[in-house]
Design a protein around this motif. Structure first.
Motif, PDB file in Angstrom:
ATOM      1  N   THR A  76      25.542  -1.565  -5.902  1.00  0.00           N
ATOM      2  CA  THR A  76      25.448  -0.880  -4.619  1.00  0.00           C
ATOM      3  C   THR A  76      26.786  -0.955  -3.898  1.00  0.00           C
ATOM      4  O   THR A  76      27.503  -1.953  -4.010  1.00  0.00           O
ATOM      5  N   ARG A  77      27.079   0.103  -3.127  1.00  0.00           N
ATOM      6  CA  ARG A  77      28.280   0.041  -2.282  1.00  0.00           C
ATOM      7  C   ARG A  77      27.975  -0.538  -0.925  1.00  0.00           C
ATOM      8  O   ARG A  77      28.849  -1.056  -0.247  1.00  0.00           O
ATOM      9  N   ASP A  78      26.716  -0.387  -0.505  1.00  0.00           N
ATOM     10  CA  ASP A  78      26.401  -0.616   0.897  1.00  0.00           C
ATOM     11  C   ASP A  78      25.140  -1.431   1.157  1.00  0.00           C
ATOM     12  O   ASP A  78      24.697  -1.536   2.297  1.00  0.00           O
ATOM     13  N   PHE A  79      24.510  -1.969   0.129  1.00  0.00           N
ATOM     14  CA  PHE A  79      23.270  -2.743   0.261  1.00  0.00           C
ATOM     15  C   PHE A  79      22.108  -1.898   0.789  1.00  0.00           C
ATOM     16  O   PHE A  79      21.112  -2.447   1.277  1.00  0.00           O
ATOM     17  N   VAL A  80      22.234  -0.593   0.709  1.00  0.00           N
ATOM     18  CA  VAL A  80      21.160   0.298   1.155  1.00  0.00           C
ATOM     19  C   VAL A  80      20.756   1.230   0.004  1.00  0.00           C
ATOM     20  O   VAL A  80      19.580   1.404  -0.284  1.00  0.00           O
ATOM     21  N   THR A  81      21.739   1.796  -0.676  1.00  0.00           N
ATOM     22  CA  THR A  81      21.491   2.655  -1.840  1.00  0.00           C
ATOM     23  C   THR A  81      21.897   1.888  -3.101  1.00  0.00           C
ATOM     24  O   THR A  81      23.021   1.376  -3.181  1.00  0.00           O
ATOM     25  N   THR A 324      16.169 -11.813  -1.391  1.00  0.00           N
ATOM     26  CA  THR A 324      16.335 -11.699   0.061  1.00  0.00           C
ATOM     27  C   THR A 324      17.293 -10.561   0.377  1.00  0.00           C
ATOM     28  O   THR A 324      17.990 -10.040  -0.499  1.00  0.00           O
ATOM     29  N   LEU A 325      17.359 -10.228   1.637  1.00  0.00           N
ATOM     30  CA  LEU A 325      18.421  -9.356   2.131  1.00  0.00           C
ATOM     31  C   LEU A 325      19.748 -10.086   2.007  1.00  0.00           C
ATOM     32  O   LEU A 325      19.779 -11.323   1.982  1.00  0.00           O
ATOM     33  N   PRO A 326      20.854  -9.341   1.955  1.00  0.00           N
ATOM     34  CA  PRO A 326      22.155 -10.024   1.946  1.00  0.00           C
ATOM     35  C   PRO A 326      22.417 -10.667   3.306  1.00  0.00           C
ATOM     36  O   PRO A 326      22.227 -10.030   4.340  1.00  0.00           O
ATOM     37  N   ARG A 327      22.827 -11.931   3.285  1.00  0.00           N
ATOM     38  CA  ARG A 327      23.148 -12.602   4.549  1.00  0.00           C
ATOM     39  C   ARG A 327      24.575 -13.141   4.483  1.00  0.00           C
ATOM     40  O   ARG A 327      24.989 -13.674   3.450  1.00  0.00           O
ATOM     41  N   VAL A 328      25.274 -12.995   5.569  1.00  0.00           N
ATOM     42  CA  VAL A 328      26.670 -13.416   5.615  1.00  0.00           C
ATOM     43  C   VAL A 328      26.741 -14.825   6.205  1.00  0.00           C
ATOM     44  O   VAL A 328      26.192 -15.087   7.275  1.00  0.00           O
ATOM     45  N   LEU A 344      23.136  -3.519   6.854  1.00  0.00           N
ATOM     46  CA  LEU A 344      21.698  -3.260   6.979  1.00  0.00           C
ATOM     47  C   LEU A 344      21.354  -2.433   8.207  1.00  0.00           C
ATOM     48  O   LEU A 344      20.258  -1.870   8.297  1.00  0.00           O
ATOM     49  N   ARG A 345      22.279  -2.351   9.156  1.00  0.00           N
ATOM     50  CA  ARG A 345      22.005  -1.518  10.344  1.00  0.00           C
ATOM     51  C   ARG A 345      21.805  -0.062   9.958  1.00  0.00           C
ATOM     52  O   ARG A 345      21.156   0.694  10.677  1.00  0.00           O
ATOM     53  N   ALA A 346      22.362   0.313   8.827  1.00  0.00           N
ATOM     54  CA  ALA A 346      22.186   1.703   8.368  1.00  0.00           C
ATOM     55  C   ALA A 346      20.733   2.008   8.018  1.00  0.00           C
ATOM     56  O   ALA A 346      20.364   3.167   7.841  1.00  0.00           O
ATOM     57  N   LEU A 347      19.899   0.983   7.901  1.00  0.00           N
ATOM     58  CA  LEU A 347      18.474   1.223   7.612  1.00  0.00           C
ATOM     59  C   LEU A 347      17.705   1.642   8.857  1.00  0.00           C
ATOM     60  O   LEU A 347      16.571   2.121   8.765  1.00  0.00           O
ATOM     61  N   ARG A 348      18.299   1.457  10.040  1.00  0.00           N
ATOM     62  CA  ARG A 348      17.542   1.676  11.279  1.00  0.00           C
ATOM     63  C   ARG A 348      17.256   3.155  11.512  1.00  0.00           C
ATOM     64  O   ARG A 348      18.169   3.977  11.450  1.00  0.00           O
TER      65      ARG A 348
END
Ligand code: FRU
Length: 493
Positions: A76-81, A324-328, A344-348
């Motif tokens: 993934t490039r963005d943790f969304v796609t 899990t989701l990616p966490r920094v 992950l804000r791109a999921l909103r």
């Protein structure tokens, strides 16, 4: 060499994954990585390569048991796609016939290489763990390459696995999870530890021995170690097994945490390290690994627990577990903070803001979405006890904050299916309590006090109900603000 693995029909398995997406079952998570069938566990081989984050993970594509361990792969490039996950490697010869166990990824001469543990057992169940490199080919499979450590060294049992590569002073090292045959006083017994190997100029790997810590006898096995570096400090992450539960921590069957200090590879010692702290206080978190990229440490964990499969009713539907989701991660004052990756804000999608009703400062209710992110800031005012519920009809997941005791309790006793019980940990809130919740179909991740503590857990509601959020307190709260976002599903392309 004897070839096994004909049962791993890669094309057929990959086609079934593709057919299984997008998910339709109400228990399938929509913005957590999981599989349409089989059992997944530890994230493996996390590495940024050619502009993308590559994510591998343990996968039994043939059933919901802990066997037939393969590596699955997505990027993934963005943790969304994400790319549709594929089978990257499966048990194939005498070395890894009983599993391609956990390991890491690295970029070398423009190639993505992996390093993993080959698990092989004889008729008596005696393990021969070998550490082996591999390389990702353009067709998405891993070509297995040289074995660099053929077996566990003297003094270490067959529980010797999960290599993780790191660099220091221009050299390559690996840290491995291990079980020593002696306790720290020299008497026979099983003791968890980590070993470090250094790559020599000729490419061979030399055993530098155990990395000493002040922890002494701290469980019978340490799995999935990692080394991170934050400013002047080093962090040793590992998963100790066999620690007794305490009032405010170590409440899972196996734990996952870290010590922070200064690692000396000259004296093979973790100097001036602090206490062992957990990465996550939920019921369902284990075996995390990090990407180290552009100064960020991005952690993915396995949402599950070894030897607790009966707590997870999705097995009846043919799949188990997610990541899990990616966490920094950031290290501040010897403590790791974890915050959801900004991508992950791109999921909103759409947002509902809520604020407390002036007439009723002791409670608040809000409808959520099928997938939600909830952000809440509470000024406690007179409230001493506060409960936040996710209500699935009569089934309730509760987060209970006790301001006097400074504890957070997560209570799953009201749920009918899956693991139950409570988890309790210290959480310091003075006037303000801040929460960020990601509520997927069954996976819930809660970030407290801006990542000071985190908890990952599942709920398996009996009914197909969108949860309602309820907040109530014993005395008036001064102020509550926040918002609930509807989140989009991950996309697989
Ligand atoms: C941790 C673990 C690792 C091992 C892998 C096998 O969950 O037991 O130590 O490599 O899982 O699937």
């Amino acid at each position: 060499m004897q070839e096994i693995g004909r049962e791993f029909d890669r094309a057929g398995i990959n086609a079934r994954v593709r057919e299984g997406l997008p998910f339709t079952h109400r228990w399938h998570n929509r913005f957590h990585l999981e599989m349409p069938f089989g059992l997944i566990n530890d994230p493996n081989g996390l590495v940024y390569y050619n502009g993308e984050y590559h994510i591998f993970y343990q996968w039994n594509p043939l059933g919901c048991e802990h066997k037939n361990k393969c590596w699955a792969h997505t990027h993934t490039r963005d943790f969304v796609t994400y790319s549709v996950p594929e089978l990257a490697m499966h048990p194939g010869d005498v070395h890894d016939k009983d599993g391609c166990y956990s390991g890491c990824g690295t970029v070398e001469n423009g190639q993505l290489r992996v390093l993993y543990t080959c698990n092989a057992k004889d008729e008596q169940g005696v393990r021969t763990p070998a550490q082996r490199f591999g390389v990702l080919r353009s067709d998405g499979t891993i070509q297995k390459q040289e074995i660099v450590i053929p077996n566990s060294p003297a003094g270490i049992t067959g529980h010797f696995r999960d290599p993780y590569l790191f660099r220091r002073h221009g050299r390559r090292y690996m840290v491995l999870g291990a079980q020593a045959e002696q306790l720290s006083d020299g008497t026979p017994g099983e003791r968890g530890t980590v070993l470090i190997y250094r790559e020599a100029d000729d490419g061979s790997w030399q055993n530098m021995g155990e990395l000493a810590t002040r922890l002494g006898d701290f469980g019978y096995m340490w799995e999935c170690p990692g080394i991170m570096h934050f400013g002047d400090y080093d962090v040793l992450a590992f998963c100790p097994q066999g620690l007794p539960a305490r009032e405010y921590d170590r409440q899972n069957l196996y734990e996952s945490g870290y010590i922070a200090g200064k690692m000396s590879l000259d004296s093979m010692d973790m100097l001036a390290h602090g206490k062992f702290q957990e990465f996550d206080h939920g019921f369902d978190f284990y075996a995390p690994q990090v990407f180290q990229h552009e100064g960020r440490h991005i952690m993915l964990g396995w949402m599950g627990m070894p030897d607790r499969d009966a707590d997870y009713p999705t097995a009846e539907q043919g799949w188990m577990y997610c990541l899990t989701l990616p966490r920094v991660l950031t290290l501040r004052q010897g403590h790791i903070y974890a915050q959801p990756a900004r991508e992950l804000r791109a999921l909103r999608l759409q947002e509902t803001a809520f604020s407390i009703d002036a007439d009723d400062t002791c409670s608040l209710e809000a409808d959520l979405y099928e997938g939600s992110e909830v952000i809440m800031d509470i000024t406690l005012g007179e409230a001493q006890h506060l409960t936040l519920e996710l209500a699935y009809g009569l089934e309730r997941l509760k987060f209970i904050y006790d301001r006097t005791a400074q504890t957070m309790t997560i209570d799953r006793t009201d749920l009918q299916l899956g693991g139950k019980g409570v988890r309790k940990f210290r959480l310091y809130a003075d006037e303000h309590l801040s929460l960020q919740l990601f509520v997927d179909r069954t996976a819930v991740e809660a970030f407290f006090q801006h990542g000071d503590e985190v908890a990952s857990l599942y709920v398996f509601p009996q009914k197909n109900i969108v949860p309602e959020l309820r907040l109530y307190s014993d005395a008036p709260m001064e102020n509550v603000t926040g918002e609930a976002w509807e989140l989009a599903d991950f996309r697989y392309v």
